[in-house]
Design an enzyme around this catalytic site. Structure first.
Site, PDB file in Angstrom:
ATOM      1  CB  CYS A 122      -0.978   0.045   1.224  1.00 60.30           C
ATOM      2  SG  CYS A 122      -2.055  -1.330   1.390  1.00 60.30           S
ATOM      3  CG  HIS A 262      -3.130   3.344   2.246  1.00 62.76           C
ATOM      4  ND1 HIS A 262      -3.694   2.968   1.115  1.00 62.76           N
ATOM      5  CD2 HIS A 262      -3.225   2.136   3.375  1.00 62.76           C
ATOM      6  CE1 HIS A 262      -4.160   1.825   1.239  1.00 62.76           C
ATOM      7  NE2 HIS A 262      -3.964   1.347   2.385  1.00 62.76           N
ATOM      8  CG  ASN A 292      -6.726  -1.110   1.213  1.00 59.04           C
ATOM      9  OD1 ASN A 292      -6.020  -0.596   0.664  1.00 59.04           O
ATOM     10  ND2 ASN A 292      -6.299  -1.465   2.497  1.00 59.04           N
TER      11      ASN A 292
HETATM   12  O1  UT7 Z   1      -3.861  -1.565   3.536  1.00 57.92           O
HETATM   13  C1  UT7 Z   1      -2.892  -1.897   4.481  1.00 57.92           C
HETATM   14  C2  UT7 Z   1      -3.154  -1.647   5.910  1.00 57.92           C
HETATM   15  N1  UT7 Z   1      -4.330  -2.472   6.341  1.00 57.92           N
HETATM   16  C3  UT7 Z   1      -5.047  -1.987   7.268  1.00 57.92           C
HETATM   17  O2  UT7 Z   1      -4.551  -0.820   7.705  1.00 57.92           O
HETATM   18  C4  UT7 Z   1      -6.088  -2.433   7.867  1.00 57.92           C
HETATM   19  C5  UT7 Z   1      -6.270  -2.504   9.309  1.00 57.92           C
HETATM   20  N2  UT7 Z   1      -7.094  -3.033   9.972  1.00 57.92           N
HETATM   21  C6  UT7 Z   1      -8.485  -3.111  10.359  1.00 57.92           C
HETATM   22  O3  UT7 Z   1      -8.773  -2.189   9.544  1.00 57.92           O
HETATM   23  C7  UT7 Z   1      -9.223  -3.749  11.023  1.00 57.92           C
HETATM   24  O4  UT7 Z   1      -8.493  -4.377  12.018  1.00 57.92           O
HETATM   25  C8  UT7 Z   1     -10.360  -4.635  10.426  1.00 57.92           C
HETATM   26  C9  UT7 Z   1     -11.373  -3.833   9.685  1.00 57.92           C
HETATM   27  C10 UT7 Z   1      -9.558  -5.496   9.373  1.00 57.92           C
HETATM   28  C11 UT7 Z   1     -11.044  -5.376  11.477  1.00 57.92           C
HETATM   29  O5  UT7 Z   1     -11.663  -4.433  12.290  1.00 57.92           O
HETATM   30  P1  UT7 Z   1     -11.571  -4.713  13.975  1.00 57.92           P
HETATM   31  O6  UT7 Z   1     -12.513  -3.473  14.483  1.00 57.92           O
HETATM   32  O7  UT7 Z   1     -10.244  -4.694  14.261  1.00 57.92           O
HETATM   33  O8  UT7 Z   1     -12.330  -5.962  14.039  1.00 57.92           O
HETATM   34  P2  UT7 Z   1     -11.620  -7.286  14.917  1.00 57.92           P
HETATM   35  O9  UT7 Z   1     -10.631  -8.174  13.859  1.00 57.92           O
HETATM   36  O10 UT7 Z   1     -11.371  -6.908  16.229  1.00 57.92           O
HETATM   37  O11 UT7 Z   1     -12.884  -8.420  14.812  1.00 57.92           O
HETATM   38  C12 UT7 Z   1     -13.934  -7.957  15.604  1.00 57.92           C
HETATM   39  C13 UT7 Z   1     -15.171  -9.031  15.622  1.00 57.92           C
HETATM   40  C14 UT7 Z   1     -14.724 -10.359  15.679  1.00 57.92           C
HETATM   41  O12 UT7 Z   1     -15.612 -11.413  16.148  1.00 57.92           O
HETATM   42  P3  UT7 Z   1     -15.275 -11.832  17.643  1.00 57.92           P
HETATM   43  O13 UT7 Z   1     -14.350 -12.446  17.899  1.00 57.92           O
HETATM   44  O14 UT7 Z   1     -15.258 -10.621  18.331  1.00 57.92           O
HETATM   45  O15 UT7 Z   1     -16.626 -12.761  17.741  1.00 57.92           O
HETATM   46  C15 UT7 Z   1     -14.627 -10.929  14.069  1.00 57.92           C
HETATM   47  O16 UT7 Z   1     -14.737 -12.279  13.620  1.00 57.92           O
HETATM   48  O17 UT7 Z   1     -15.845  -8.807  14.394  1.00 57.92           O
HETATM   49  C16 UT7 Z   1     -15.621  -9.948  13.389  1.00 57.92           C
HETATM   50  N3  UT7 Z   1     -15.687  -9.784  11.988  1.00 57.92           N
HETATM   51  C17 UT7 Z   1     -16.775  -9.567  11.480  1.00 57.92           C
HETATM   52  N4  UT7 Z   1     -18.068  -9.478  11.380  1.00 57.92           N
HETATM   53  C18 UT7 Z   1     -18.651  -9.389  10.582  1.00 57.92           C
HETATM   54  C19 UT7 Z   1     -14.447  -9.400  11.241  1.00 57.92           C
HETATM   55  N5  UT7 Z   1     -14.760  -9.328  10.053  1.00 57.92           N
HETATM   56  C20 UT7 Z   1     -16.049  -9.011   9.998  1.00 57.92           C
HETATM   57  C21 UT7 Z   1     -17.125  -8.946   8.862  1.00 57.92           C
HETATM   58  N6  UT7 Z   1     -18.473  -9.025   9.325  1.00 57.92           N
HETATM   59  N7  UT7 Z   1     -16.631  -8.692   7.993  1.00 57.92           N
END
Ligand code: UT7
Length: 335
Positions: A122, A262, A292
């Site tokens: 990225c 980004h 993204n």
């Molecule tokens: O471009 C390169 C750089 N990339 C980035 O900068 C991405 C950085 N990361 C992020 O943007 C975020 O960490 C994510 C969007 C990927 C994830 O968001 P989060 O608030 O960190 O969620 P999480 O990973 O802590 O997940 C929270 C919950 C989990 O469920 P449990 O374990 O709490 O029951 C996930 O399984 O949300 C669940 N989850 C979803 N639920 C519905 C993860 N993805 C989804 C989804 N729909 N698509």
């Protein structure tokens, strides 16, 4: 950490044209609800993304790159035959080799250009800005065509809801040349930390884990990401890179008219705005419409903001990026 500071006696290198290309097909969050277990509400509240563009099966990274390139060359009033170098920042090349830049050269008829791809995920566009600037500053090139182009839909795992909802396809291009007066790139700061490479990447398909029936069965050819950890590093590294680039430019955050970050997650953008004590209104975002776009993220947002008149002559623009590697960077330029 590396940086190139512009000597006061030399002409600055600047962006003299921009262009972008987004595939026609739009995939909404609602549509994703029928592919993986997710909801429009989760995606919007956790990321800010509403929809993304997805390229067709016959639309390759170089096709989108060439469209963006044509538009950038047209806006810079540069004939393709006068391009000295084509740099394509991508982590989704048409093929491992030949490089995607050569495919673009053929498509746009830039017969005099030498061509190479740049791999910094990225952050690839900002890395490319510095390579292009160096080529021009050294006298090697007069005109560099830099493109960030990605077909992320081919490397996301459509069975993994934690990544497939995040990315989109598209390309953005700029023409780099020397510019008059105060315009152009003022300062930059690039960085990397290879010890954290395991947190974001595609494990298979390279020389370490070449494609086999097993690697395909293990889904190693798709993006793997530790979202939470990437999130934290992204906020810290982009804020710090921006601060360093501004310091080198002898500028304060209040001198900046626009920030183009980004675009990975709107919560990341808001966190950077808070940490840097800069108003969120100064941040140019299109994440809600495109997702993204990896290396295409910054040049597509830049092109949109130039074309709709938000970015105007004489304004100061700060670009900041973060991606797999980890890689990151920031660049200050006067439009
Ligand atoms: O471009 C390169 C750089 N990339 C980035 O900068 C991405 C950085 N990361 C992020 O943007 C975020 O960490 C994510 C969007 C990927 C994830 O968001 P989060 O608030 O960190 O969620 P999480 O990973 O802590 O997940 C929270 C919950 C989990 O469920 P449990 O374990 O709490 O029951 C996930 O399984 O949300 C669940 N989850 C979803 N639920 C519905 C993860 N993805 C989804 C989804 N729909 N698509």
């Amino acid at each position: 950490m590396t940086s190139i500071e512009q000597s006061a006696s030399t002409k600055r290198v600047g962006i003299t044209g921009t262009g972008s290309c987004l595939p026609d097909r739009v995939m909404t969050n609602r549509e994703l609800e029928s592919i993986v277990e997710t909801t429009d509400e989760w995606i919007q509240t956790r990321t800010g993304i509403r929809e993304r563009h997805i390229a067709g099966p016959d639309e390759s990274t170089s096709d989108m790159a060439a469209q963006a390139a044509f538009r950038a060359l047209e806006s810079a009033r540069v004939d393709p035959e006068h391009v000295d170098a084509i740099l394509v920042a991508t982590c989704t090349p048409d093929t491992i080799f030949p490089n995607t830049a050569c495919a673009v050269q053929e498509k746009i008829g830039a017969k005099s250009a030498f061509c190479m791809d740049l791999s910094a995920a990225c952050s690839g566009f900002l890395y490319g800005m510095e390579v292009g600037r160096g080529l021009i500053a050294s006298g090697q090139c007069r005109t560099v065509l830099l493109i960030g182009a990605e077909k992320m839909s081919t490397v996301v795992d459509w069975q993994d809801r934690t990544t497939c909802v995040l990315f989109g396809d598209g390309a953005g291009a700029v023409v780099l040349q020397t510019v008059e007066g105060e315009r152009g790139v003022i300062a930059s700061s690039l960085g990397a930390d290879g010890s954290l490479g395991n947190l974001l990447g595609i494990p298979g398909g390279g020389s370490r884990r070449p494609a086999t029936a097993e690697s395909v069965a293990e889904r190693l050819h798709f993006i793997r990401m530790e979202g939470n950890q990437v999130f934290r590093h992204a906020v810290v590294c982009m804020t710090e890179a921006g601060r360093k680039a501004l310091e080198q430019a002898h500028m304060a955050p209040t001198d900046v008219d626009w920030v183009i970050p980004h675009q990975a997650n709107m919560r990341i953008v808001r966190a950077i705005a808070n940490r840097a004590a800069m108003p969120f209104e100064k941040f140019i975002t299109n994440l809600e419409r495109v997702g993204n776009l990896s290396a295409a993220s910054i040049p597509v947002a830049l092109d949109e903001a130039v074309r709709d008149g938000r970015i105007a002559s004489g304004q100061t623009v700060l670009l900041v990026a973060f991606g797999g590697g980890f890689t990151w960077g920031a660049l200050v330029l006067k439009w």
